[in-house]
Design a protein around this motif. Structure first.
Motif, PDB file in Angstrom:
ATOM      1  N   MET A  74       0.835  -1.203   0.000  1.00  0.00           N
ATOM      2  CA  MET A  74       0.000   0.000   0.000  1.00  0.00           C
ATOM      3  C   MET A  74       0.867   1.248   0.000  1.00  0.00           C
ATOM      4  SD  MET A  74      -2.893   1.248   2.693  1.00  0.00           S
ATOM      5  CE  MET A  74      -1.767   2.594   3.117  1.00  0.00           C
ATOM      6  N   LEU A  75       0.442   2.244  -0.744  1.00  0.00           N
ATOM      7  CA  LEU A  75       1.177   3.507  -0.815  1.00  0.00           C
ATOM      8  C   LEU A  75       0.639   4.427   0.289  1.00  0.00           C
ATOM      9  CD1 LEU A  75       3.194   5.308  -2.262  1.00  0.00           C
ATOM     10  CD2 LEU A  75       1.426   5.874  -3.917  1.00  0.00           C
ATOM     11  N   SER A  76       1.502   4.794   1.245  1.00  0.00           N
ATOM     12  CA  SER A  76       1.056   5.596   2.390  1.00  0.00           C
ATOM     13  C   SER A  76       0.978   7.077   2.046  1.00  0.00           C
ATOM     14  CB  SER A  76       2.026   5.401   3.554  1.00  0.00           C
ATOM     15  OG  SER A  76       3.273   5.991   3.233  1.00  0.00           O
ATOM     16  N   LEU A  77       0.255   7.817   2.870  1.00  0.00           N
ATOM     17  CA  LEU A  77       0.235   9.278   2.728  1.00  0.00           C
ATOM     18  C   LEU A  77       1.623   9.845   2.965  1.00  0.00           C
ATOM     19  CD1 LEU A  77      -1.037  12.054   2.436  1.00  0.00           C
ATOM     20  CD2 LEU A  77      -1.791  11.897   4.819  1.00  0.00           C
ATOM     21  N   ALA A  78       2.356   9.277   3.923  1.00  0.00           N
ATOM     22  CA  ALA A  78       3.704   9.785   4.207  1.00  0.00           C
ATOM     23  C   ALA A  78       4.590   9.690   2.969  1.00  0.00           C
ATOM     24  CB  ALA A  78       4.323   9.001   5.376  1.00  0.00           C
ATOM     25  N   SER A  79       4.578   8.537   2.302  1.00  0.00           N
ATOM     26  CA  SER A  79       5.377   8.382   1.082  1.00  0.00           C
ATOM     27  C   SER A  79       4.879   9.304  -0.030  1.00  0.00           C
ATOM     28  CB  SER A  79       5.331   6.934   0.585  1.00  0.00           C
ATOM     29  OG  SER A  79       5.992   6.078   1.484  1.00  0.00           O
ATOM     30  N   SER A  80       3.578   9.419  -0.148  1.00  0.00           N
ATOM     31  CA  SER A  80       2.996  10.258  -1.203  1.00  0.00           C
ATOM     32  C   SER A  80       3.410  11.713  -1.024  1.00  0.00           C
ATOM     33  CB  SER A  80       1.470  10.143  -1.181  1.00  0.00           C
ATOM     34  OG  SER A  80       1.070   8.804  -1.368  1.00  0.00           O
ATOM     35  N   GLY A  81       3.370  12.180   0.220  1.00  0.00           N
ATOM     36  CA  GLY A  81       3.790  13.558   0.493  1.00  0.00           C
ATOM     37  C   GLY A  81       5.270  13.759   0.189  1.00  0.00           C
ATOM     38  N   ALA A  82       6.085  12.746   0.499  1.00  0.00           N
ATOM     39  CA  ALA A  82       7.525  12.837   0.225  1.00  0.00           C
ATOM     40  C   ALA A  82       7.786  12.903  -1.277  1.00  0.00           C
ATOM     41  CB  ALA A  82       8.249  11.642   0.843  1.00  0.00           C
ATOM     42  N   ILE A  83       7.030  12.129  -2.052  1.00  0.00           N
ATOM     43  CA  ILE A  83       7.184  12.158  -3.515  1.00  0.00           C
ATOM     44  C   ILE A  83       6.893  13.561  -4.053  1.00  0.00           C
ATOM     45  CG2 ILE A  83       6.117  11.374  -5.676  1.00  0.00           C
ATOM     46  CD1 ILE A  83       5.671   8.634  -4.285  1.00  0.00           C
ATOM     47  N   ILE A  84       5.789  14.113  -3.588  1.00  0.00           N
ATOM     48  CA  ILE A  84       5.379  15.433  -4.090  1.00  0.00           C
ATOM     49  C   ILE A  84       6.408  16.500  -3.733  1.00  0.00           C
ATOM     50  CG2 ILE A  84       3.677  17.276  -3.776  1.00  0.00           C
ATOM     51  CD1 ILE A  84       1.537  15.082  -3.585  1.00  0.00           C
ATOM     52  N   ASP A  85       6.842  16.515  -2.483  1.00  0.00           N
ATOM     53  CA  ASP A  85       7.788  17.565  -2.068  1.00  0.00           C
ATOM     54  C   ASP A  85       9.112  17.443  -2.810  1.00  0.00           C
ATOM     55  OD1 ASP A  85       5.851  18.615  -0.426  1.00  0.00           O
ATOM     56  OD2 ASP A  85       6.563  17.610   1.381  1.00  0.00           O
ATOM     57  N   ALA A  86       9.563  16.208  -3.047  1.00  0.00           N
ATOM     58  CA  ALA A  86      10.824  16.026  -3.773  1.00  0.00           C
ATOM     59  C   ALA A  86      10.671  16.386  -5.247  1.00  0.00           C
ATOM     60  CB  ALA A  86      11.314  14.589  -3.625  1.00  0.00           C
ATOM     61  N   ALA A  87       9.526  16.105  -5.819  1.00  0.00           N
ATOM     62  CA  ALA A  87       9.299  16.448  -7.229  1.00  0.00           C
ATOM     63  C   ALA A  87       9.286  17.966  -7.409  1.00  0.00           C
ATOM     64  CB  ALA A  87       7.986  15.840  -7.714  1.00  0.00           C
ATOM     65  N   ILE A  88       8.656  18.651  -6.483  1.00  0.00           N
ATOM     66  CA  ILE A  88       8.625  20.116  -6.568  1.00  0.00           C
ATOM     67  C   ILE A  88      10.021  20.699  -6.349  1.00  0.00           C
ATOM     68  CG2 ILE A  88       7.758  22.204  -5.414  1.00  0.00           C
ATOM     69  CD1 ILE A  88       5.059  20.789  -5.104  1.00  0.00           C
ATOM     70  N   ALA A  89      10.776  20.124  -5.423  1.00  0.00           N
ATOM     71  CA  ALA A  89      12.143  20.594  -5.193  1.00  0.00           C
ATOM     72  C   ALA A  89      12.973  20.443  -6.472  1.00  0.00           C
ATOM     73  CB  ALA A  89      12.786  19.811  -4.046  1.00  0.00           C
ATOM     74  N   LYS A  90      12.801  19.317  -7.148  1.00  0.00           N
ATOM     75  CA  LYS A  90      13.508  19.085  -8.415  1.00  0.00           C
ATOM     76  C   LYS A  90      13.101  20.132  -9.463  1.00  0.00           C
ATOM     77  CE  LYS A  90      15.343  16.432 -11.851  1.00  0.00           C
ATOM     78  NZ  LYS A  90      16.778  16.200 -12.042  1.00  0.00           N
ATOM     79  N   ALA A  91      11.834  20.454  -9.518  1.00  0.00           N
ATOM     80  CA  ALA A  91      11.366  21.448 -10.497  1.00  0.00           C
ATOM     81  C   ALA A  91      11.973  22.822 -10.209  1.00  0.00           C
ATOM     82  CB  ALA A  91       9.833  21.521 -10.485  1.00  0.00           C
TER      83      ALA A  91
END
Lengths: 144, 144, 144, 144
Positions: free
Chosen positions: D1-18
């Motif tokens: 299962m994909l957790s909210l914690a992991s999902s939030g980490a993905i989003i924040d890292a993707a935005i940092a990369k952008a």
């Protein structure tokens, strides 16, 4: 009338054919002559949208009166018209090989099977194998 | 993950229960945890709209997190709110007994079964019987 | 204008409040003044339909100009009218407490937060706590 | 299962990369394996329709079983078929690079991330960076 017993037999034989042929996981829908679902199975690993595509091939075949290989051929020549048909159908029509009309022994149209998961030609071969394994007839494509 | 093998076993056992109990013809849908159809059977004689009702009981149970008996109880007290939920769900949510959540041995939510055809209480009994026959667990209703 | 930074702060504070209060898992949506999603989080264990409900509370608040507690009160007296509004909104409007309008320091309407997961009163308390923790103002309900 | 914690980490890292890459403002959606939103952020300045595009890339990837770069490649050869799929999906499927499937350590499909805001190739690079920063695996594209 297409019975649940026959519909289940079509699906199980179509999936057996896909496994023998080493295809990608497939989804198989059997619809009655009115375009309504009688039975369905989606193999483990097939994406969830495969239901809509499999059903759409069968629904489009029944709604127009010929199989989805013929739908696909016509769509190539008439893309805007088929986009309109798709909208008119509320998305229930999908033009790609894998939707095959089912006939009884007297040649009456009693339903359709639609398959999605591998390439259209492979999906269609499983559909025909399923229908024949159930002792019914696949109506030949107009362009075969 | 809820496999096709388990889903098929649930459906066949639910239909067997309906026949033993002398119920009206039923339709049985098994959905994965994301609300997508894995397998479906509609008995001969069951109306074509039964697919939408059976699926809607299961979809609503999964979307809200409790079974459709509880959905039905809440809808009695909040009719306008539930009409809005029906629209928000694009018609995919149906609040009537017969939708039951499926758990694995660890209590994880892995899917739902929805049945329509007879009275809601009877539909629900077949759903529970089907889940248990497949070696899985029906999550108890909040109001049971 | 409601920034992503503030929207994220609202959501995280609302979820913190829900955890402190021992509520069921919640979903929290923050929408800009045009009714469009800026940020969203759904806690582990919250059903997938919670997104639509949370968003619908916020969207309905913004679309009508008052919070979803007031929407809910009006819906009790005008059930058919609100069912029509729901259809007119394409299901994007949900009338139940938990949608709260967000104001800046000058009292300008800059967005809304919507929460679903627990009882409406609890959802609303988390929404207000989130807005205030982010240094913004929750517009008081007309019927408070 | 994909957790909210992991999902939030993905989003924040993707935005940092952008931000590091000087891209246009982006919107990032993380969906569970059933195609339902877990978390979302839209940067200040990104248009409101970016939510639908970002989600559509992820939903289409999950629904079909491969990433939206492959969807995009197939759509070039089969434009009418993909127009029909878009309608069949109710607009939830978008075929353009930037939707990437997420796997756990065992290679199980647990969700997808979709990004919109800059060019498709750039969106996709941020998606992959986000997934890897969260300690998960981006499923390689079939055509990579």
């Amino acid at each position: 009338m297409l019975s649940l017993a026959s519909s289940g037999a079509i699906i199980d034989a179509a999936i057996a054919k896909a496994r023998e042929s080493g295809l990608a996981p497939i989804a198989v829908a059997v619809l009655d002559a009115g375009g309504h679902l009688i039975a369905f199975k989606r193999e483990d690993g097939a994406g969830f949208f495969r239901f809509d595509i499999a059903s759409g091939k069968a629904w489009g075949s029944l709604g127009m009166g010929f199989d989805s290989r013929e739908l696909s051929n016509r769509a190539k020549n008439l893309p805007t018209f088929f986009s309109m048909l798709s909208v008119a159908a509320g998305g229930r029509l999908v033009a790609s090989p894998g939707g095959v009309l089912i006939e009884d022994a007297q040649g009456n149209l009693i339903g359709a099977v639609g398959i999605s998961g591998d390439l259209g030609d492979q999906d269609e071969a499983c559909a025909i194998a399923g229908i024949e394994a159930a002792g019914l007839r696949a109506r030949p494509s107009k362009v075969a």
